[in-house]
Design a protein around this motif. Structure first.
Motif, PDB file in Angstrom:
ATOM      1  N   LYS A 180       0.827  -1.204   0.000  1.00 46.86           N
ATOM      2  CA  LYS A 180       0.000   0.000   0.000  1.00 46.86           C
ATOM      3  C   LYS A 180       0.863   1.257   0.000  1.00 46.86           C
ATOM      4  O   LYS A 180       1.934   1.299   0.602  1.00 46.86           O
ATOM      5  N   GLY A 181       0.353   2.269  -0.681  1.00 47.65           N
ATOM      6  CA  GLY A 181       1.048   3.543  -0.738  1.00 47.65           C
ATOM      7  C   GLY A 181       0.776   4.389   0.481  1.00 47.65           C
ATOM      8  O   GLY A 181      -0.064   4.053   1.334  1.00 47.65           O
ATOM      9  N   PRO A 182       1.462   5.524   0.613  1.00 52.19           N
ATOM     10  CA  PRO A 182       1.296   6.374   1.809  1.00 52.19           C
ATOM     11  C   PRO A 182      -0.083   7.023   1.914  1.00 52.19           C
ATOM     12  O   PRO A 182      -0.445   7.508   2.988  1.00 52.19           O
ATOM     13  N   GLN A 183      -0.840   7.069   0.831  1.00 54.88           N
ATOM     14  CA  GLN A 183      -2.149   7.722   0.863  1.00 54.88           C
ATOM     15  C   GLN A 183      -3.270   6.797   1.313  1.00 54.88           C
ATOM     16  O   GLN A 183      -4.384   7.256   1.566  1.00 54.88           O
ATOM     17  N   GLU A 184      -3.007   5.508   1.403  1.00 48.04           N
ATOM     18  CA  GLU A 184      -4.056   4.554   1.756  1.00 48.04           C
ATOM     19  C   GLU A 184      -4.105   4.358   3.269  1.00 48.04           C
ATOM     20  O   GLU A 184      -3.071   4.335   3.949  1.00 48.04           O
ATOM     21  N   ASN A 185      -5.318   4.185   3.774  1.00 49.92           N
ATOM     22  CA  ASN A 185      -5.525   3.949   5.202  1.00 49.92           C
ATOM     23  C   ASN A 185      -5.351   2.460   5.503  1.00 49.92           C
ATOM     24  O   ASN A 185      -6.134   1.631   5.025  1.00 49.92           O
ATOM     25  N   ILE A 186      -4.354   2.153   6.296  1.00 53.22           N
ATOM     26  CA  ILE A 186      -4.081   0.740   6.591  1.00 53.22           C
ATOM     27  C   ILE A 186      -4.828   0.261   7.828  1.00 53.22           C
ATOM     28  O   ILE A 186      -4.799  -0.935   8.141  1.00 53.22           O
ATOM     29  N   TYR A 187      -5.484   1.167   8.544  1.00 56.70           N
ATOM     30  CA  TYR A 187      -6.179   0.807   9.779  1.00 56.70           C
ATOM     31  C   TYR A 187      -7.697   0.835   9.618  1.00 56.70           C
ATOM     32  O   TYR A 187      -8.428   0.897  10.598  1.00 56.70           O
ATOM     33  N   SER A 188      -8.178   0.811   8.401  1.00 56.06           N
ATOM     34  CA  SER A 188      -9.620   0.829   8.184  1.00 56.06           C
ATOM     35  C   SER A 188     -10.238  -0.485   8.643  1.00 56.06           C
ATOM     36  O   SER A 188      -9.593  -1.539   8.646  1.00 56.06           O
ATOM     37  N   PHE A 189     -11.506  -0.434   9.048  1.00 56.75           N
ATOM     38  CA  PHE A 189     -12.226  -1.637   9.475  1.00 56.75           C
ATOM     39  C   PHE A 189     -13.597  -1.658   8.801  1.00 56.75           C
ATOM     40  O   PHE A 189     -14.332  -0.663   8.837  1.00 56.75           O
ATOM     41  N   PRO A 190     -13.925  -2.782   8.142  1.00 59.35           N
ATOM     42  CA  PRO A 190     -13.092  -3.980   7.959  1.00 59.35           C
ATOM     43  C   PRO A 190     -11.883  -3.695   7.078  1.00 59.35           C
ATOM     44  O   PRO A 190     -11.941  -2.805   6.234  1.00 59.35           O
ATOM     45  N   PRO A 191     -10.805  -4.399   7.304  1.00 58.89           N
ATOM     46  CA  PRO A 191      -9.571  -4.088   6.567  1.00 58.89           C
ATOM     47  C   PRO A 191      -9.723  -4.344   5.075  1.00 58.89           C
ATOM     48  O   PRO A 191     -10.380  -5.308   4.654  1.00 58.89           O
ATOM     49  N   ASN A 192      -9.147  -3.472   4.302  1.00 61.37           N
ATOM     50  CA  ASN A 192      -9.144  -3.617   2.849  1.00 61.37           C
ATOM     51  C   ASN A 192      -7.864  -4.343   2.446  1.00 61.37           C
ATOM     52  O   ASN A 192      -6.771  -3.754   2.458  1.00 61.37           O
ATOM     53  N   LEU A 193      -7.983  -5.612   2.120  1.00 60.57           N
ATOM     54  CA  LEU A 193      -6.811  -6.437   1.828  1.00 60.57           C
ATOM     55  C   LEU A 193      -6.297  -6.264   0.412  1.00 60.57           C
ATOM     56  O   LEU A 193      -5.217  -6.765   0.087  1.00 60.57           O
ATOM     57  N   ILE A 194      -7.046  -5.590  -0.439  1.00 58.82           N
ATOM     58  CA  ILE A 194      -6.613  -5.372  -1.822  1.00 58.82           C
ATOM     59  C   ILE A 194      -6.219  -3.907  -1.976  1.00 58.82           C
ATOM     60  O   ILE A 194      -7.079  -3.020  -1.912  1.00 58.82           O
ATOM     61  N   PRO A 195      -4.934  -3.601  -2.138  1.00 59.25           N
ATOM     62  CA  PRO A 195      -4.517  -2.196  -2.275  1.00 59.25           C
ATOM     63  C   PRO A 195      -5.142  -1.547  -3.514  1.00 59.25           C
ATOM     64  O   PRO A 195      -5.241  -2.168  -4.574  1.00 59.25           O
TER      65      PRO A 195
END
Length: 320
Positions: free
Chosen positions: A71-86
């Motif tokens: 994932k790039g710096p603009q994507e939220n990695i702590y979203s719920f439910p997690p988005n496993l596909i960048p």
């Protein structure tokens, strides 16, 4: 002149239907059935639900870490439910880790230590297991008791004595110093000895009467019956050496000689503000183990199965 007529075939018989009926056999037992080898429908659903739950717990963190590393710096990695596909996959995280930290050099060091540990454990455990499992000599049970007693103590107890020994040998701050304490494991010797004890002694005695040497007995009788267990030893030795952190951290002081696990701690302290880079470094450390186990899992499970089913149907033919 009489002619032979082919036997009459009953048109009502339909082998395809019988095969289909066998194929469609239920995998669960009906209510009131006496076939207790199959679970009930509720039990079957419960098993698959439990399996799915365990799968999510075990595989979930790995998938999240793998997704985060791309994932790039603009994507939220702590979203719920997690988005496993960048949304925008990138390899920049891996490139950044490789530029700042010599992670591939550390991986090479870990590979050298791990391969050496596998070779030494396979060779030494085979010979020691043969001696304890197949040979008769005085004091054998004393040796077994000493090996078993070493399993009662955690590895941290012997760290000081091992470090003093390595330093006295002049191997401190070298990969040889990292390798030597794990060159042989008491657990691996006991595993191979257990497999060797399942070989009938009469077969070994018959080979001795026929003039077979010790090497011939190991090669033609013992090895074919313990290679499954040896594969288990090899997998355990590789994973243990690859994941070892405490001992390389104590022995190595030069950063250019670090193994990958010690280098990963450096990554964690250097890139604590960016979990994407930590995830990329973690994947670099984890992927070799996953690949290794993917290729060796067949031998691993075969070795576990052979330990319970090992037998000799006939004496192995020896080469003179």
């Amino acid at each position: 002149m009489s002619t032979l007529t082919p036997p009459r075939v009953d048109d009502d018989r339909r082998p395809d239907d019988q095969t289909a009926a066998t194929t469609r056999e239920r995998i669960f037992r009906r209510r009131g059935s006496g076939d207790f080898s199959k679970p009930t429908l509720g039990g079957l659903i419960g098993r698959y639900a439990l399996l799915l739950f365990v799968l999510v717990i075990v595989i979930g963190p790995f998938l999240w870490q793998l997704s985060t590393s791309f994932k790039g710096p603009q994507e939220n990695i702590y979203s719920f439910p997690p988005n496993l596909i960048p949304r925008e996959p990138t390899l920049q995280n891996y490139a950044t880790v490789a530029e700042i930290v010599p992670v591939y050099l550390y991986a090479w060091h870990s590979l050298l230590v791990s391969v050496g540990t596998v070779l030494s454990n396979v060779i030494l455990a085979t010979f020691a297991g043969y001696a304890l499992g197949c040979m008769r000599f005085r004091g054998k049970w004393i040796v077994m008791a000493i090996l078993l007693s070493t399993l009662l103590f955690p590895g941290e107890v012997t760290v000081t004595s091992n470090f003093l020994t390595i330093r006295a040998l002049g191997l401190a701050d070298t990969l040889w110093g990292v390798f030597l304490p794990g060159a042989i494991s008491a657990m691996n010797v006991l595993l191979v000895a257990t497999a060797c004890r399942m070989i009938p002694q009469d077969v070994l005695d018959a080979a001795t009467v026929d003039g077979a040497t010790t090497w011939q007995r190991i090669r033609h009788i013992v090895w074919p019956n313990i290679r499954g267990m040896v594969s288990v030893v090899a997998v355990f030795a590789f994973i243990g050496a690859w994941d070892d952190y405490l001992w390389p951290l104590i022995v190595l002081s030069d950063p250019s000689k670090y193994t990958l696990t010690v280098g990963m701690a450096y990554l964690n302290s250097s890139f604590s503000v960016d979990p994407r880079l930590i995830a990329a470094g973690t994947m670099i450390a984890l992927v070799p183990i996953v690949i290794m186990f993917s290729f060796t899992q067949r031998f691993f499970f075969k070795g576990v199965q052979e330990l319970s089913l090992i037998h000799i149907s006939e004496p192995t033919r020896l080469r003179r």
